[in-house]
Structure formats: C-alpha cells, structure tokens
Enzyme design. Structure first.
Site, PDB file in Angstrom:
ATOM      1  N   ARG A   1      -7.845  10.144   1.207  1.00  0.00           N
ATOM      2  CA  ARG A   1      -8.477  10.559  -0.055  1.00  0.00           C
ATOM      3  C   ARG A   1      -9.590  11.562   0.230  1.00  0.00           C
ATOM      4  NH1 ARG A   1      -9.459   4.611  -1.945  1.00  0.00           N
ATOM      5  NH2 ARG A   1      -7.321   3.974  -2.270  1.00  0.00           N
TER       6      ARG A   1
ATOM      7  N   ILE B   1       0.982   6.825  -0.781  1.00  0.00           N
ATOM      8  CA  ILE B   1       0.307   5.941   0.155  1.00  0.00           C
ATOM      9  C   ILE B   1      -1.125   5.700  -0.288  1.00  0.00           C
ATOM     10  CG2 ILE B   1      -0.421   5.676   2.568  1.00  0.00           C
ATOM     11  CD1 ILE B   1       1.859   7.853   3.090  1.00  0.00           C
ATOM     12  N   CYS B   2      -1.531   4.448  -0.276  1.00  0.00           N
ATOM     13  CA  CYS B   2      -2.903   4.076  -0.573  1.00  0.00           C
ATOM     14  C   CYS B   2      -3.610   3.809   0.757  1.00  0.00           C
ATOM     15  CB  CYS B   2      -2.939   2.834  -1.466  1.00  0.00           C
ATOM     16  SG  CYS B   2      -4.620   2.345  -1.905  1.00  0.00           S
ATOM     17  N   LEU B   3      -4.316   4.822   1.242  1.00  0.00           N
ATOM     18  CA  LEU B   3      -5.077   4.733   2.480  1.00  0.00           C
ATOM     19  C   LEU B   3      -6.317   5.585   2.267  1.00  0.00           C
ATOM     20  CD1 LEU B   3      -5.202   3.809   5.468  1.00  0.00           C
ATOM     21  CD2 LEU B   3      -3.946   5.893   6.045  1.00  0.00           C
TER      22      LEU B   3
ATOM     23  N   ASN C   1       0.796  -1.224   0.000  1.00  0.00           N
ATOM     24  CA  ASN C   1       0.000   0.000   0.000  1.00  0.00           C
ATOM     25  C   ASN C   1       0.829   1.276   0.000  1.00  0.00           C
ATOM     26  OD1 ASN C   1      -1.660  -2.029   2.184  1.00  0.00           O
ATOM     27  ND2 ASN C   1      -2.608  -1.473   0.245  1.00  0.00           N
TER      28      ASN C   1
END
Length: 182
Positions: free
Chosen positions: A118, A112-114, A105
C-alpha cells in the site's frame, strides 16, 4: 544477469565517427535501482521462492513463484506477477496473484491485502522509499506463514470459514491446490 552498462551499449552502440545522431537516452531512477535490487533479491530469495523474468532485459516485470514448505498451503505453487512502475521507489510495485487459491488475504481476483504493497498505511507498515524488492518477495512469502491475517481479511468468506471450522478451511485450501496442479 545483465548490467545497466551492457544494456545501454546494446540499445545505443557507440557511433564509429564519434558523432551520435540520437539524443542521449536518460536512464530512469527505477532502472538504475532495479539493476542492484534484482541482484540483491536473487541473492536473498527464501528457499520456498523462485523468480522468472520473461525477458531478462526487462527487470521491471517478473513472476514470483511461492511454494510454501509449511502451513496450510504446503504442496501448492502460487504465482504472482510483479510490475515495477516508473515511479518506483516512491511507489510500491503492482502485484497480482495469478493462481486461484483459498486465502483470507488474497481474493479470487488475485488482489492482495499486504500493507507493504500500500502507498499509505495506517499501521505504518506501508510502502516507504527505503523498502526494496526483496522486502516484497519476503512479504508475499510470509502471507503463507507468519503474516497470515484472519482479523483483517480481503477474502471474508475464507476468514469466516477458518474461524468456524478449521478442518473445512483446510479441505478448501487443498481443493484449490489440487485444481492448480491439473
């Protein structure tokens, strides 16, 4: 911790004659929120996290260090830069991982993919004005434990390696941790 009133007095001391030549400085909503939220964040830090402010008078920029005490990344220390923009709390802080690591992630550029980070999210877990800095800290900390997501990866190669060979994945994670300790 510096308070907003002390900060204002330091920046704009009272004139001795009672007349001010400077226009009144308006405090942004962000700065008002940050005074409370930074204190709340510090009081509720996970044991595996620490926060460092380069300038204690600038509450909108800090470095979060996560040192996981369980899972694949145990033994590592991962730094994240956190910048709280002027449109906070209507928009999430900007966060970047400063430490290179092997994670599904977090990519090698530090993105960062969280969903919490977003502005909008289809899973309804994106940013909302009710969220706080402590939520960001807990979310980043959880990326190393229960929020770890191999199904919707940002680093596809890391997720594929995990699915094919967990031993190889673990070795790659430890290789990155070892490089970071040098």
């Amino acid at each position: 911790m510096i308070t907003l009133n002390r900060r204002l007095k330091k920046d704009h001391p009272e004139p001795t004659n009672g007349i001010s030549s400077d226009p009144v400085r308006r405090i942004s909503v962000r700065d008002k929120l940050l005074v409370k939220e930074v204190q709340e964040m510090n009081e509720n830090l996970p044991a595996s996290c620490s926060v460092h402010f380069q300038d204690p008078n600038v509450l909108s920029e800090f470095v979060l260090t996560v040192a996981p005490d369980e899972g694949y990344w145990v033994g590592g220390k991962f730094k994240f830069s956190v910048f709280v923009t002027e449109d906070y709390n209507m928009a999430p802080p900007k966060v970047k991982c400063l430490t290179r690591l092997w994670h599904p992630n977090i990519n090698t550029d530090g993105d960062i993919c969280l969903s919490l980070l977003r502005q909008t999210s289809i899973d309804e877990h994106g940013w909302a004005p009710t969220r706080r800095l402590k939520d960001v800290v807990w979310g980043l900390n959880s990326l190393f434990t229960d929020l770890l997501n191999f199904e919707d990866p940002l680093n596809i190669e890391a997720a594929e390696m995990y699915n094919k060979n967990k031993t190889e994945f673990q070795a790659k994670v430890q290789e990155y941790i070892a490089k970071g300790k040098r």
